[in-house]
Motif scaffolding. Structure first.
Motif, PDB file in Angstrom:
ATOM      1  N   ASP A  36       0.842  -1.198   0.000  1.00 26.01           N
ATOM      2  CA  ASP A  36       0.000   0.000   0.000  1.00 26.01           C
ATOM      3  C   ASP A  36       0.881   1.254   0.000  1.00 26.01           C
ATOM      4  O   ASP A  36       0.560   2.254  -0.626  1.00 26.01           O
ATOM      5  N   ARG A  37       2.032   1.162   0.625  1.00 26.77           N
ATOM      6  CA  ARG A  37       2.965   2.296   0.631  1.00 26.77           C
ATOM      7  C   ARG A  37       3.502   2.573  -0.780  1.00 26.77           C
ATOM      8  O   ARG A  37       3.619   3.732  -1.186  1.00 26.77           O
ATOM      9  N   ASP A  38       3.815   1.512  -1.539  1.00 21.93           N
ATOM     10  CA  ASP A  38       4.254   1.693  -2.931  1.00 21.93           C
ATOM     11  C   ASP A  38       3.188   2.447  -3.724  1.00 21.93           C
ATOM     12  O   ASP A  38       3.512   3.329  -4.521  1.00 21.93           O
ATOM     13  N   ILE A  39       1.942   2.086  -3.513  1.00 21.71           N
ATOM     14  CA  ILE A  39       0.851   2.731  -4.249  1.00 21.71           C
ATOM     15  C   ILE A  39       0.756   4.206  -3.877  1.00 21.71           C
ATOM     16  O   ILE A  39       0.621   5.070  -4.751  1.00 21.71           O
ATOM     17  N   VAL A  40       0.877   4.502  -2.606  1.00 24.35           N
ATOM     18  CA  VAL A  40       0.786   5.903  -2.171  1.00 24.35           C
ATOM     19  C   VAL A  40       1.966   6.723  -2.691  1.00 24.35           C
ATOM     20  O   VAL A  40       1.794   7.798  -3.267  1.00 24.35           O
ATOM     21  N   ILE A  41       3.185   6.210  -2.521  1.00 20.72           N
ATOM     22  CA  ILE A  41       4.392   6.963  -2.882  1.00 20.72           C
ATOM     23  C   ILE A  41       4.605   7.030  -4.393  1.00 20.72           C
ATOM     24  O   ILE A  41       4.981   8.065  -4.925  1.00 20.72           O
ATOM     25  N   ARG A  42       4.383   5.905  -5.081  1.00 24.87           N
ATOM     26  CA  ARG A  42       4.736   5.836  -6.501  1.00 24.87           C
ATOM     27  C   ARG A  42       3.567   6.032  -7.460  1.00 24.87           C
ATOM     28  O   ARG A  42       3.777   6.117  -8.661  1.00 24.87           O
ATOM     29  N   VAL A  43       2.350   6.068  -6.926  1.00 27.86           N
ATOM     30  CA  VAL A  43       1.197   6.301  -7.796  1.00 27.86           C
ATOM     31  C   VAL A  43       0.501   7.594  -7.395  1.00 27.86           C
ATOM     32  O   VAL A  43       0.467   8.554  -8.165  1.00 27.86           O
TER      33      VAL A  43
END
Length: 137
Positions: A49-56
């Protein structure tokens, strides 16, 4: 005690071509913040979920962005026959809250998280690992 006794065995996985919208929906359905990404029966990364927040979200990408564009490549892992204390120490050293678990044939067999460890060990082992993880943050 072995990792296999604590790990989550019903692991949902994504493909590199799945969209982040699809993955976010999977996360919501299974109440998990991390999903391994598998291509040709090989774990090639993990999307959180962190990847989605930071990278999307932060980069204003859309929900149709492929998982492969935002996942964390490679994975940190352990074996299902590993000692649970050693797995917790590894999480602490790597400053990670979860590890992918492989069986003796090198196939994905589960995921072990600090939460899994905390439930069984009344939190002692998980608390120690989390303290070490948090010190590096």
């Amino acid at each position: 005690m072995k990792v296999r006794e604590f790990m989550t065995v019903q692991v949902i996985s994504a493909k590199p071509t799945d969209t982040v919208e699809d993955v976010a929906r999977m996360m919501s359905e299974i109440d998990s913040g991390a999903i391994p990404v598998i291509e040709d029966d090989v774990v090639v990364g993990m999307i959180t979920d962190r990847d989605i927040v930071i990278r999307v979200v932060a980069e204003r990408k859309d929900g149709f962005t492929p998982t492969s564009d935002v996942m964390t490549e490679g994975v940190e892992s352990c074996l299902e026959d590993d000692d649970i204390v050693e797995a917790a120490r590894r999480m602490a050293e790597l400053q990670m809250r979860r590890l992918v678990v492989f069986n003796g044939d090198g196939k994905l067999s589960g995921i072990i998280s600090l939460g899994d460890i905390a439930i069984e060990h009344q939190g002692d082992l998980a608390t120690e690992a989390l303290e070490e993880i948090s010190q590096g943050a």
